[in-house]
Motif scaffolding. Structure first.
Motif, PDB file in Angstrom:
ATOM      1  N   LYS A   4     -26.188 -21.313  91.163  1.00 49.15           N
ATOM      2  CA  LYS A   4     -25.105 -20.057  91.139  1.00 49.15           C
ATOM      3  C   LYS A   4     -25.912 -19.161  90.560  1.00 49.15           C
ATOM      4  O   LYS A   4     -26.480 -18.935  89.452  1.00 49.15           O
ATOM      5  CB  LYS A   4     -24.021 -20.440  90.568  1.00 49.15           C
ATOM      6  N   PRO A   5     -25.821 -17.684  91.070  1.00 47.35           N
ATOM      7  CA  PRO A   5     -26.664 -16.492  90.641  1.00 47.35           C
ATOM      8  C   PRO A   5     -25.780 -15.895  89.442  1.00 47.35           C
ATOM      9  O   PRO A   5     -24.519 -16.151  89.235  1.00 47.35           O
ATOM     10  CB  PRO A   5     -26.448 -15.569  92.006  1.00 47.35           C
ATOM     11  N   LEU A   6     -26.454 -15.519  88.448  1.00 45.61           N
ATOM     12  CA  LEU A   6     -25.862 -14.540  87.609  1.00 45.61           C
ATOM     13  C   LEU A   6     -26.580 -13.612  86.997  1.00 45.61           C
ATOM     14  O   LEU A   6     -28.156 -13.842  86.447  1.00 45.61           O
ATOM     15  CB  LEU A   6     -25.465 -15.582  86.489  1.00 45.61           C
ATOM     16  N   PHE A   7     -26.557 -12.339  87.187  1.00 50.64           N
ATOM     17  CA  PHE A   7     -27.490 -11.101  86.843  1.00 50.64           C
ATOM     18  C   PHE A   7     -26.445 -10.396  85.591  1.00 50.64           C
ATOM     19  O   PHE A   7     -25.392 -10.483  85.551  1.00 50.64           O
ATOM     20  CB  PHE A   7     -27.476  -9.858  87.906  1.00 50.64           C
ATOM     21  N   TYR A   8     -27.372  -9.801  84.764  1.00 46.49           N
ATOM     22  CA  TYR A   8     -26.885  -8.950  83.676  1.00 46.49           C
ATOM     23  C   TYR A   8     -27.799  -7.798  83.535  1.00 46.49           C
ATOM     24  O   TYR A   8     -28.830  -7.611  83.735  1.00 46.49           O
ATOM     25  CB  TYR A   8     -26.815  -9.981  82.551  1.00 46.49           C
ATOM     26  N   ARG A   9     -27.312  -6.795  82.803  1.00 45.53           N
ATOM     27  CA  ARG A   9     -27.765  -5.520  82.582  1.00 45.53           C
ATOM     28  C   ARG A   9     -27.340  -5.177  80.946  1.00 45.53           C
ATOM     29  O   ARG A   9     -26.088  -5.287  80.744  1.00 45.53           O
ATOM     30  CB  ARG A   9     -27.451  -4.415  83.446  1.00 45.53           C
ATOM     31  N   THR A  10     -28.203  -4.674  80.225  1.00 43.16           N
ATOM     32  CA  THR A  10     -27.993  -4.109  79.093  1.00 43.16           C
ATOM     33  C   THR A  10     -27.976  -2.962  78.934  1.00 43.16           C
ATOM     34  O   THR A  10     -28.839  -2.097  79.584  1.00 43.16           O
ATOM     35  CB  THR A  10     -29.095  -4.668  77.789  1.00 43.16           C
ATOM     36  N   GLY A  11     -26.914  -2.111  78.085  1.00 44.71           N
ATOM     37  CA  GLY A  11     -26.694  -0.691  78.021  1.00 44.71           C
ATOM     38  C   GLY A  11     -25.662  -0.125  79.041  1.00 44.71           C
ATOM     39  O   GLY A  11     -25.178  -1.048  79.754  1.00 44.71           O
ATOM     40  N   PRO A  12     -25.600   1.065  79.326  1.00 42.81           N
ATOM     41  CA  PRO A  12     -26.094   2.158  78.483  1.00 42.81           C
ATOM     42  C   PRO A  12     -25.812   2.266  76.909  1.00 42.81           C
ATOM     43  O   PRO A  12     -26.529   2.981  76.205  1.00 42.81           O
ATOM     44  CB  PRO A  12     -25.558   3.309  79.241  1.00 42.81           C
ATOM     45  N   GLY A  13     -24.690   1.542  76.366  1.00 42.45           N
ATOM     46  CA  GLY A  13     -24.099   1.649  75.238  1.00 42.45           C
ATOM     47  C   GLY A  13     -25.150   0.511  74.449  1.00 42.45           C
ATOM     48  O   GLY A  13     -25.403  -0.803  74.934  1.00 42.45           O
ATOM     49  N   ALA A  14     -25.277   0.620  73.067  1.00 41.06           N
ATOM     50  CA  ALA A  14     -25.687  -0.276  71.944  1.00 41.06           C
ATOM     51  C   ALA A  14     -25.026  -1.539  72.114  1.00 41.06           C
ATOM     52  O   ALA A  14     -23.999  -1.686  72.019  1.00 41.06           O
ATOM     53  CB  ALA A  14     -25.921   0.540  70.646  1.00 41.06           C
ATOM     54  N   GLY A  15     -25.554  -2.539  72.399  1.00 41.16           N
ATOM     55  CA  GLY A  15     -25.270  -3.936  72.453  1.00 41.16           C
ATOM     56  C   GLY A  15     -24.379  -4.327  73.911  1.00 41.16           C
ATOM     57  O   GLY A  15     -23.574  -5.352  73.606  1.00 41.16           O
ATOM     58  N   GLN A  16     -24.152  -3.529  74.522  1.00 40.58           N
ATOM     59  CA  GLN A  16     -23.385  -3.381  75.707  1.00 40.58           C
ATOM     60  C   GLN A  16     -24.088  -4.436  76.786  1.00 40.58           C
ATOM     61  O   GLN A  16     -25.161  -4.480  77.066  1.00 40.58           O
ATOM     62  CB  GLN A  16     -23.011  -2.284  76.618  1.00 40.58           C
ATOM     63  N   VAL A  17     -23.221  -5.490  77.364  1.00 42.26           N
ATOM     64  CA  VAL A  17     -23.682  -6.149  78.534  1.00 42.26           C
ATOM     65  C   VAL A  17     -22.901  -6.113  79.774  1.00 42.26           C
ATOM     66  O   VAL A  17     -21.773  -6.341  79.392  1.00 42.26           O
ATOM     67  CB  VAL A  17     -23.794  -7.889  78.104  1.00 42.26           C
ATOM     68  N   SER A  18     -23.379  -5.877  80.733  1.00 43.91           N
ATOM     69  CA  SER A  18     -22.658  -6.004  82.164  1.00 43.91           C
ATOM     70  C   SER A  18     -23.333  -6.978  83.135  1.00 43.91           C
ATOM     71  O   SER A  18     -24.310  -7.344  82.872  1.00 43.91           O
ATOM     72  CB  SER A  18     -22.704  -4.585  82.715  1.00 43.91           C
TER      73      SER A  18
END
Length: 336
Positions: free
Chosen positions: A147-161
């Motif tokens: 199963k796919p799972l992508f993530y991105r850090t930022g733009p805020g400090a400690g933020q994960v999308s």
């Protein structure tokens, strides 16, 4: 299929919160046409989901799903094959279930056992689990990365999308599309895909198979393996050839039986090779003649397997659905 998205901690404005979840839900619609939902914990965490209903087709299977005690919430894509065993164990510990879904079993297992629950899951899955009282986000991906799972850090400090599709993470609320990674582009051109943990973009990653990500309210993010491929054991040669054949057949029967659990009709993709006809033969023995098989033919390609698949379907006496894709049709999809 199913698909989900989320961000933690949420840095979206009120205006963005009114638009961003709707846009991402639309992007994921092809993964889940049956239901959709969004859950938000004020300005701390946002979770969204599109559902393709397989187990418990009632509204009880709606996601994002909140635990019975209200302490945590989950978005879950996939299947837990051992959910009946886990459910019985949780019920023995006093957990009461409101649905027949494996999603709720995964949720209550995480709610009770924390990240240690992941190591007890047998299945194919990607999930996002948020502990409301501890302000902690857990992302996890199955052993093989099915199963796919992508993530991105930022733009805020400690933020994960995070999301089930890469295009969800290049939206303007998250800063738009980052620059391309030339090294990942090289991998793509050489391998025809981007291996985890890379994507074609800088600062957007695939969570590797058998890994989890934990983010907390203090801005800390860690990624670690929860499972690694074991070294191959010495083959067990105890027993006669017939006994070994019986053990192998029993293992395949049990695996197919475990993965057929559904509240909708079950089908099998059927090629002209060896593995899918074997799965189809075992499923045919368990389901009977109503089993449906599906084959995609490519008649203009010298590796087309549709003729062999058709012969398998005739031998197995199953209801086969054959669709063909021509070179012209395939090329016509390139722009899209």
């Amino acid at each position: 299929m199913c698909g989900f998205f989320g961000t933690f901690p949420s840095l979206l404005s009120d205006e963005e919160m009114a638009l961003w979840p709707k846009r991402l839900s639309h992007l994921l619609r092809r993964r889940g046409p049956d239901d959709e939902g969004v859950w938000a914990d004020g300005g701390r965490c946002v979770l969204g989901f599109r559902r393709l209903a397989i187990l418990d087709l009632t509204p009880a299977g709606h996601q994002p799903m909140v635990s019975g005690d209200g302490r945590s919430v989950i978005v879950f894509n996939g299947e837990l094959y051992n959910f009946p065993e886990l459910k019985r164990e949780l019920e023995a510990e006093g957990v009461r279930f409101r649905s027949r879904t494996d999603t709720e079993v995964a949720l209550e297992a995480l709610n009770r056992w924390g990240e240690a629950a992941i190591r007890r899951f047998n299945g194919m899955f990607a999930l996002g689990w948020y502990s409301i009282d501890r302000r902690k986000l857990l992302l996890a991906r199955d052993h093989a990365g099915i199963k796919p799972l992508f993530y991105r850090t930022g733009p805020g400090a400690g933020q994960v999308s995070f999301a089930s599709q890469l295009n969800c993470l290049v939206q303007p609320e998250l800063g738009g599309a980052p620059p391309l990674r030339l090294d990942a582009l090289g991998l793509y051109l050489r391998l025809s895909y981007c291996p985890a943990p890379y994507t074609i973009y800088e600062n957007i990653w695939q969570l590797p198979p058998g890994h989890l990500l934990i983010a907390d309210g203090e801005g800390r993010i860690r990624v670690e393996a929860w499972w690694r491929l074991p070294e191959a054991p010495e083959p067990d040669r105890n027993g006669s050839r017939a006994e070994l054949d019986e053990r192998l057949a029993a293992a395949i029967e049990a695996s197919v039986q475990r993965q057929r659990v559904a509240d909708v009709p079950v089908g099998v993709f059927l090629s002209g090779g060896v593995d899918s006809p074997l799965v189809a033969a075992v499923a045919r023995g368990q389901c009977g003649r109503q089993l449906k098989t599906f084959t995609i033919g490519t008649p203009e390609w010298n590796l087309d397997e549709s003729a062999d698949a058709r012969r398998y379907a005739e031998i197995l006496d199953v209801d086969q659905r054959l669709e063909t894709v021509s070179e012209r049709e395939a090329l016509g999809l390139l722009d899209e």
